[in-house]
Design an enzyme around this catalytic site. Structure first.
Site, PDB file in Angstrom:
ATOM      1  N   ASN A 153       0.989  -1.302   0.050  1.00  0.00           N
ATOM      2  CA  ASN A 153      -0.207   0.104  -0.200  1.00  0.00           C
ATOM      3  C   ASN A 153       0.386   1.409  -0.046  1.00  0.00           C
ATOM      4  O   ASN A 153      -0.286   2.299  -0.365  1.00  0.00           O
ATOM      5  CB  ASN A 153      -0.417   0.240   1.189  1.00  0.00           C
ATOM      6  CG  ASN A 153      -0.179  -0.276   1.966  1.00  0.00           C
ATOM      7  OD1 ASN A 153       1.180  -0.662   2.953  1.00  0.00           O
ATOM      8  ND2 ASN A 153      -1.177   0.805   3.347  1.00  0.00           N
ATOM      9  N   LYS A 176      12.583  -7.825   1.671  1.00  0.00           N
ATOM     10  CA  LYS A 176      10.996  -8.409   0.853  1.00  0.00           C
ATOM     11  C   LYS A 176       9.948  -7.303   0.409  1.00  0.00           C
ATOM     12  O   LYS A 176       9.082  -7.745   1.358  1.00  0.00           O
ATOM     13  CB  LYS A 176      10.479  -9.796   0.748  1.00  0.00           C
ATOM     14  CG  LYS A 176      10.071 -10.591  -0.261  1.00  0.00           C
ATOM     15  CD  LYS A 176       9.643 -11.379   0.211  1.00  0.00           C
ATOM     16  CE  LYS A 176       7.717 -11.192   0.049  1.00  0.00           C
ATOM     17  NZ  LYS A 176       6.965 -10.086  -0.753  1.00  0.00           N
ATOM     18  N   GLU A 179       5.188  -9.004  -3.898  1.00  0.00           N
ATOM     19  CA  GLU A 179       5.143  -8.876  -5.097  1.00  0.00           C
ATOM     20  C   GLU A 179       4.278  -8.109  -5.727  1.00  0.00           C
ATOM     21  O   GLU A 179       4.503  -8.488  -7.099  1.00  0.00           O
ATOM     22  CB  GLU A 179       5.001 -10.616  -4.800  1.00  0.00           C
ATOM     23  CG  GLU A 179       4.118 -10.634  -4.490  1.00  0.00           C
ATOM     24  CD  GLU A 179       3.590 -10.735  -3.100  1.00  0.00           C
ATOM     25  OE1 GLU A 179       3.533 -10.492  -2.044  1.00  0.00           O
ATOM     26  OE2 GLU A 179       3.049 -12.267  -2.816  1.00  0.00           O
ATOM     27  N   GLY A 235       1.388 -11.934   9.403  1.00  0.00           N
ATOM     28  CA  GLY A 235       1.549 -11.282  10.689  1.00  0.00           C
ATOM     29  C   GLY A 235       1.693 -12.748  11.500  1.00  0.00           C
ATOM     30  O   GLY A 235       3.136 -12.764  12.229  1.00  0.00           O
ATOM     31  N   CYS A 286      -2.740   1.692   6.586  1.00  0.00           N
ATOM     32  CA  CYS A 286      -3.238   1.047   8.099  1.00  0.00           C
ATOM     33  C   CYS A 286      -3.737   1.372   9.074  1.00  0.00           C
ATOM     34  O   CYS A 286      -4.249   1.378   9.516  1.00  0.00           O
ATOM     35  CB  CYS A 286      -2.329   0.189   8.968  1.00  0.00           C
ATOM     36  SG  CYS A 286      -0.625   1.667   8.697  1.00  0.00           S
ATOM     37  N   GLU A 385     -11.047  -5.567   9.019  1.00  0.00           N
ATOM     38  CA  GLU A 385     -10.436  -3.805   8.588  1.00  0.00           C
ATOM     39  C   GLU A 385     -10.826  -4.257   6.834  1.00  0.00           C
ATOM     40  O   GLU A 385     -10.398  -5.263   6.107  1.00  0.00           O
ATOM     41  CB  GLU A 385      -8.974  -3.909   8.151  1.00  0.00           C
ATOM     42  CG  GLU A 385      -7.822  -3.151   7.704  1.00  0.00           C
ATOM     43  CD  GLU A 385      -6.579  -3.837   7.821  1.00  0.00           C
ATOM     44  OE1 GLU A 385      -6.200  -4.887   7.521  1.00  0.00           O
ATOM     45  OE2 GLU A 385      -5.863  -2.892   8.332  1.00  0.00           O
TER      46      GLU A 385
HETATM   47  P1  NAD Z   1      -0.399  -8.892   3.400  1.00  0.00           P
HETATM   48  O1  NAD Z   1       0.216  -9.396   4.520  1.00  0.00           O
HETATM   49  O2  NAD Z   1      -1.078  -9.898   2.772  1.00  0.00           O
HETATM   50  O3  NAD Z   1       0.969  -8.913   2.663  1.00  0.00           O
HETATM   51  C1  NAD Z   1       2.846  -7.969   3.448  1.00  0.00           C
HETATM   52  C2  NAD Z   1       3.931  -9.185   3.268  1.00  0.00           C
HETATM   53  O4  NAD Z   1       3.693  -9.851   3.393  1.00  0.00           O
HETATM   54  C3  NAD Z   1       3.692  -9.114   1.658  1.00  0.00           C
HETATM   55  O5  NAD Z   1       5.788  -8.913   1.331  1.00  0.00           O
HETATM   56  C4  NAD Z   1       3.836 -10.571   1.330  1.00  0.00           C
HETATM   57  O6  NAD Z   1       4.406 -11.361   0.612  1.00  0.00           O
HETATM   58  C5  NAD Z   1       4.333 -10.968   2.343  1.00  0.00           C
HETATM   59  N1  NAD Z   1       3.678 -12.298   3.104  1.00  0.00           N
HETATM   60  C6  NAD Z   1       2.271 -12.935   2.686  1.00  0.00           C
HETATM   61  N2  NAD Z   1       1.907 -14.409   3.196  1.00  0.00           N
HETATM   62  C7  NAD Z   1       3.164 -14.298   4.078  1.00  0.00           C
HETATM   63  C8  NAD Z   1       3.812 -15.029   5.659  1.00  0.00           C
HETATM   64  N3  NAD Z   1       2.618 -16.447   5.534  1.00  0.00           N
HETATM   65  N4  NAD Z   1       4.597 -15.226   5.889  1.00  0.00           N
HETATM   66  C9  NAD Z   1       5.397 -14.255   5.044  1.00  0.00           C
HETATM   67  N5  NAD Z   1       5.665 -13.718   4.969  1.00  0.00           N
HETATM   68  C10 NAD Z   1       4.120 -13.370   4.044  1.00  0.00           C
HETATM   69  O7  NAD Z   1      -0.612  -7.881   3.696  1.00  0.00           O
HETATM   70  P2  NAD Z   1      -0.492  -7.132   2.578  1.00  0.00           P
HETATM   71  O8  NAD Z   1      -2.201  -6.936   2.204  1.00  0.00           O
HETATM   72  O9  NAD Z   1       0.911  -5.952   1.296  1.00  0.00           O
HETATM   73  O10 NAD Z   1      -0.894  -5.224   2.974  1.00  0.00           O
HETATM   74  C11 NAD Z   1      -2.021  -5.054   3.500  1.00  0.00           C
HETATM   75  C12 NAD Z   1      -1.978  -5.269   5.235  1.00  0.00           C
HETATM   76  O11 NAD Z   1      -0.912  -4.936   5.416  1.00  0.00           O
HETATM   77  C13 NAD Z   1      -2.895  -4.160   5.656  1.00  0.00           C
HETATM   78  O12 NAD Z   1      -3.526  -5.115   6.865  1.00  0.00           O
HETATM   79  C14 NAD Z   1      -2.724  -3.052   6.183  1.00  0.00           C
HETATM   80  O13 NAD Z   1      -3.161  -2.672   7.410  1.00  0.00           O
HETATM   81  C15 NAD Z   1      -1.278  -3.873   6.592  1.00  0.00           C
HETATM   82  N6  NAD Z   1      -0.229  -2.083   7.443  1.00  0.00           N
HETATM   83  C16 NAD Z   1       0.387  -2.116   8.488  1.00  0.00           C
HETATM   84  C17 NAD Z   1       1.362  -1.261   8.247  1.00  0.00           C
HETATM   85  C18 NAD Z   1       0.827  -0.470   9.729  1.00  0.00           C
HETATM   86  O14 NAD Z   1       2.081   0.606   9.660  1.00  0.00           O
HETATM   87  N7  NAD Z   1       0.856  -0.944  10.594  1.00  0.00           N
HETATM   88  C19 NAD Z   1       1.631  -0.402   7.648  1.00  0.00           C
HETATM   89  C20 NAD Z   1       1.114  -1.098   5.938  1.00  0.00           C
HETATM   90  C21 NAD Z   1       0.223  -1.636   5.609  1.00  0.00           C
END
Ligand code: NAD
Length: 481
Positions: A153, A176, A179, A235, A286, A385
């Site tokens: 995002n 990382k 993607e 997470g 977020c 969310e």
């Molecule tokens: P996502 O969790 O799908 O992906 C985030 C990252 O994690 C990507 O690089 C993805 O490839 C990786 N990932 C996905 N599955 C994984 C796994 N099983 N093991 C290790 N890595 C993995 O999130 P998104 O869709 O890219 O982003 C949106 C989310 O991020 C929303 O929930 C948003 O609130 C959160 N976000 C939080 C903050 C904050 O500061 N708190 C900031 C930006 C986004």
């Protein structure tokens, strides 16, 4: 004109490197849904190369005086600003963000490197007085190789936020990116090495999916800490691996932040700010203020003002649009599915709640900003969310009621308060379960403000002075004299 598709490669030890397995992921344009390029789909072997390169680069990077490391980071800030057009173009192309927002975004990225470069030399240890028979002190030491797993995002912003303090503290980093949005960070890493003087290997970028590359990073025995920004679901998956390895994590996760408007607020400012709170970056934020709590006495008047403000938002692919598309198709479909949830739950759209009328906006992943009224805090649209420009408005009676509703959420990332009563502002701020409270504005705060979540929004903090310490571990030395 259709742009030429690009291939985004890993950036390892100062070289652009294709994935060992030869696999690629298709990258789509959020504005049109068409293919714009391919991104390396790396595997565990690529991750091993990245981590081993950063482990090799670590002793020399760590041996630099902190102010010398800081100088390289400040230089990187300068280089990023010099190449703002390049970085902004890549990021806008991949995310769909309106081009007009890009200069400010790259400037923010530069501020992270400037800030942490500037304070790199201020990381002091402690002299601890345990009596005259001893000389004892505590040092702060870097972890070694740190991973940064990042979302789509705000790709460069989130990257700089994690990478700058980690490097300043003397770690090397394997990042990382998502993607879906890998190109801007690869470009920044290349500029860091080629123009800012960052030694090869100090910042590597390895591309691919989360379950493969993210997991392999966490499983690599030389990985010492990971900063993760993303969804609760991912997470948690990372947390399981980290628990096995006793790997320290910083988790920056999702939110469903309450934005509270009291009847003594400047209602014009609150309406404009509350509209921005859930539509900025098309709600892919977020900390977005997606639960609007409005005092019952002003509810109808305020909703009218808010709808007027939301109606001014120009959604589109243009450079100067107020809001661009949703960055990924999966996220777009997820947001649309909540329109059905809202209808089933009996919420009413005061504006939006459907696809845009214009055919050109239906080619890409555009969503009309949507305000639901008739909501209560137990609805799914108020608890989950959505991560899009969708707001639910919930009335409250008094301060205690506002606090009860605001804190009744699995998340605790941010909150907003709109009031002219300074006593009320501090009382409410003190009782909100949220990592960041913004008053009479709803913005992202500054590089200097710590950022992170309560409850399911995560743990650890990014930004601010303390983030530097979070990328170190303390060592006590106790000398008997
Ligand atoms: P996502 O969790 O799908 O992906 C985030 C990252 O994690 C990507 O690089 C993805 O490839 C990786 N990932 C996905 N599955 C994984 C796994 N099983 N093991 C290790 N890595 C993995 O999130 P998104 O869709 O890219 O982003 C949106 C989310 O991020 C929303 O929930 C948003 O609130 C959160 N976000 C939080 C903050 C904050 O500061 N708190 C900031 C930006 C986004």
């Amino acid at each position: 004109m259709t742009p030429t598709p690009t291939r985004t490669l890993n950036y390892l030890h100062g070289e652009s490197v294709p994935p060992i397995g030869g696999d690629w992921l298709e990258q789509l344009d959020p504005r049109t849904g068409r293919r714009i390029g391919d991104v390396a789909a790396s595997g565990p072997e690529d991750v091993a190369q990245a981590v081993e390169s950063s482990a090799r680069a670590w002793p020399a990077w760590r041996a630099l005086r902190p102010t010398e490391r800081g100088r390289v980071l400040v230089e990187l800030a300068r280089v990023a600003r010099r190449h703002a057009a390049l970085l902004g173009d890549i990021e806008s192309r991949e995310t769909g963000k309106p081009g007009r927002e890009m200069p400010a975004l790259v400037d923010l990225v530069a501020q992270f490197f400037e800030y942490y470069g500037g304070i790199a030399g201020t990381m002091d240890g402690e002299l601890i007085d345990v009596g005259p028979a001893y000389h004892s002190y505590a040092l702060r030491e870097p972890f070694g190789v740190v991973g940064a797993i990042l979302p789509w995002n705000a790709p460069l912003h989130q990257a700089a936020r994690a990478i700058a303090p980690a490097l300043a503290a003397g770690n090397t980093v394997v990042a990382k990116p998502s993607e879906f949005t890998s190109g801007s960070l690869v470009a920044l890493a290349r500029l860091a090495v080629e123009e800012a003087g960052l030694p090869p290997g100090v910042l590597n970028v390895v591309l691919g999916t989360g379950p493969v590359v993210g997991a392999a990073l966490a499983e690599h025995p030389q990985m010492r800490k990971i900063s993760f920004t993303g969804s609760v679901r991912a997470g948690q998956a990372l947390g399981h691996i980290a628990a096995e390895r006793i790997l320290p994590l910083t988790l920056e996760l999702g939110g469903k932040s309450a934005n509270i408007v009291f009847d003594d607020a400047d209602l014009a400012a609150a309406a404009a700010g509350s509209a921005r709170a859930f539509t900025w970056n098309s709600g892919q934020w977020c900390a977005a203020g997606t639960r609007l709590l409005v005092q019952r006495s002003i509810h109808d008047d305020f909703v009218g003002r808010l709808v007027e403000a939301v109606a001014q938002i120009r959604v589109g692919p243009e450079h100067d649009a107020t809001a661009g598309p949703i960055t990924t198709r999966a996220q777009y479909e997820k947001i649309l599915s909540y329109f059905d949830v809202a209808a089933q739950e009996g919420a009413r759209a005061a504006i939006g709640g459907r696809l845009p009328d214009e055919p050109r906006l239906r080619q890409g992943w555009f969503i009309e900003p949507t305000v639901y009224v008739g909501c209560h805090n137990d609805m799914r649209i108020a608890r989950e969310e959505i991560f899009g420009p969708v707001l639910c408005v919930i009335p409250f009676d008094d301060e205690a009621d506002a606090l009860r509703i605001a804190n009744d959420s699995p998340f605790g990332l941010a909150a907003g308060i709109w009031s002219r009563d300074i006593g009320r502002v501090h009382r409410v701020a003190a009782q909100l379960d949220a990592g960041r409270i913004v008053v009479n504005e709803y913005g992202g705060g500054f590089v200097q403000n710590p950022c992170g979540g309560y409850k399911a929004s995560g743990y650890g903090r990014e930004q601010g002075r303390d983030a530097l310490a979070h990328y170190t571990q303390q060592k006590s030395v106790i000398v008997r004299l």
